[in-house]
Scaffold this active site. Structure first.
Site, PDB file in Angstrom:
ATOM      1  N   PRO A 117       0.831  -1.208   0.000  1.00 49.08           N
ATOM      2  CA  PRO A 117       0.000   0.000   0.000  1.00 49.08           C
ATOM      3  C   PRO A 117       0.867   1.261   0.000  1.00 49.08           C
ATOM      4  O   PRO A 117       1.992   1.240   0.488  1.00 49.08           O
ATOM      5  CB  PRO A 117      -0.778  -0.096   1.316  1.00 49.08           C
ATOM      6  N   LEU A 122       5.286   1.496   4.581  1.00 52.79           N
ATOM      7  CA  LEU A 122       5.763   0.144   4.254  1.00 52.79           C
ATOM      8  C   LEU A 122       6.802   0.156   3.132  1.00 52.79           C
ATOM      9  O   LEU A 122       7.122  -0.896   2.566  1.00 52.79           O
ATOM     10  CB  LEU A 122       4.581  -0.761   3.888  1.00 52.79           C
ATOM     11  N   SER A 125       7.755   3.585  -1.807  1.00 49.31           N
ATOM     12  CA  SER A 125       8.554   4.490  -2.651  1.00 49.31           C
ATOM     13  C   SER A 125       9.920   3.887  -2.943  1.00 49.31           C
ATOM     14  O   SER A 125      10.369   3.847  -4.094  1.00 49.31           O
ATOM     15  CB  SER A 125       8.771   5.831  -1.950  1.00 49.31           C
ATOM     16  N   ASP A 168      15.024   2.293   3.860  1.00 47.65           N
ATOM     17  CA  ASP A 168      14.071   1.631   2.959  1.00 47.65           C
ATOM     18  C   ASP A 168      14.757   1.059   1.728  1.00 47.65           C
ATOM     19  O   ASP A 168      14.454  -0.072   1.308  1.00 47.65           O
ATOM     20  CB  ASP A 168      12.975   2.618   2.521  1.00 47.65           C
TER      21      ASP A 168
END
Ligand code: PMV
Length: 356
Positions: A117, A122, A125, A168
């Site tokens: 999502p 999470l 990107s 990330d």
């Protein structure tokens, strides 16, 4: 250069230490088995065509066209203008790769399918950047290694957002677990955990342009709000930061020892700190409280958190213990998306293509 390339990358969750990591404290993050897939193939017509589908609650399709001076412009289909933000990462990846490695010069189809999502903390990107860059580099025969892809993707994420933590892109590239300490990213080998993620909202297509673009910058806004509050309560916040650092260290030991009761308790305390610094909106708070009430060993907000005025968009992480089914039903009843996830998933996989 004519074959189809398919790569996949994982989503991430921050298990412990979000926000406090911005001030040099330790944070633990892991890859989860919700993946984003990018396929790149040739296109008869010139230029890039991007199709994004299967993102939970979201879908998008558009052409990217070269303008004079080398810029690339998104041409929205239908009335999807509000959502062009979502492909800013794809666009910036192309611009960057064209400049840095001289790729391009032929028609390219880019198809993205995602289980991650958007704007929910999470790592959608970073996943988009890592997978797009890996697929395009492989397609155009740019040699390199995983570290090169991670560095390129981090560069692109920063270019779009103004600032981005290295977590990330490291997780999407390498998978597994990472510990972040004083800005350094260290890979850790820890056992797998079964968790539940509850996720409120995504960018609905009905949302107006201004709100949708603010949503894309939610993390930035949350970090700024914490900074402002910290400046009014320096000593109090410093003690929160130290507490969070210790929680992360103890949590790593608890995961190594398989001590889930301790791990859950540390999640609850971490959540309390996130609430104290003001990043827990009402609906995420309710998901955490409800999970705890139903017998979760631990529950917390994960990632940047959120704001009531932004619809509480964001995610919670639950260590379910014996009450997984009841907790999942309650999260769903509250209107959130429920995902059963496993930690430590694999990083970038070249599923079709020449590989690196
Ligand atoms: O919600 P996310 O995945 O963007 O996580 C943000 C984590 C923060 O610690 C709040 C910011 C950061 O850059 O580490």
């Amino acid at each position: 250069m004519v074959q189809k390339i398919r790569v996949s990358v994982p989503a991430k969750v921050i298990l412990f230490g979000e926000h406090f990591v911005v001030y040099g404290k330790r944070a633990l993050a892991t890859a989860i088995n919700q993946r984003l897939v990018v396929e790149v193939s040739s296109r008869e017509k010139g230029g890039y065509h991007v199709k994004i589908e299967n993102i939970p609650t979201f879908g998008l399709e558009m052409d990217l066209e070269h303008e004079k001076g080398g810029n690339i412009k998104a041409l929205p289909y239908k009335d999807y203008d509000t959502a062009t933000k979502a492909i800013a990462y794809v666009k910036e990846s192309i611009v960057y790769l064209e400049k840095r490695y001289g790729i391009g010069g032929e028609g390219v189809e880019i198809e993205i399918k995602s289980e991650i999502p958007l704007s929910a903390g999470l790592g959608s990107s970073a996943a988009t950047c890592v997978a797009t860059i890996a697929a395009l580099k492989d397609y155009f025969g740019v040699s390199g290694d995983l570290e090169g892809i991670r560095a390129d993707a981090h560069h692109v994420e920063k270019a779009v957002q103004g600032a981005a933590s290295p977590v990330d892109t490291a997780i999407s590239t390498y998978g597994g677990y990472v510990l972040v300490e004083k800005g350094e990213v260290k890979r850790l080998h820890l056992p797998e955990l079964n968790l539940i993620v509850g996720c409120i909202g995504s960018i609905p297509l009905s949302m107006d342009v201004k709100k949708a673009s603010e949503m894309g910058l939610k993390t930035k806004r949350m970090v700024e709000e914490v900074k402002v509050r910290k400046e009014s309560f320096v000593k109090v916040f410093n003690s929160f930061f130290d507490a969070s650092d210790e929680i992360t260290a103890q949590a790593i030991n608890a995961i190594e020892d398989g001590d889930f009761v301790k791990l859950g308790a540390l999640m609850n305390i971490n959540h309390g700190l996130l609430d104290a610094i003001g990043v827990v909106p009402r609906r995420l708070s309710e998901l955490v409280k409800r999970s705890q009430e139903l017998g979760a060993l631990g529950a917390k907000v994960t990632g940047a958190g959120g704001l009531d005025e932004m619809g509480s968009v964001g995610s919670v992480l639950v260590l379910p213990g014996e009450s997984g089914d009841r907790i999942k039903a309650a999260i769903e009843m509250a209107g959130a998306l429920v995902m059963d996830v496993k930690t430590g998933d694999a990083g970038l996989k070249i599923e079709a293509g020449s590989g690196f």
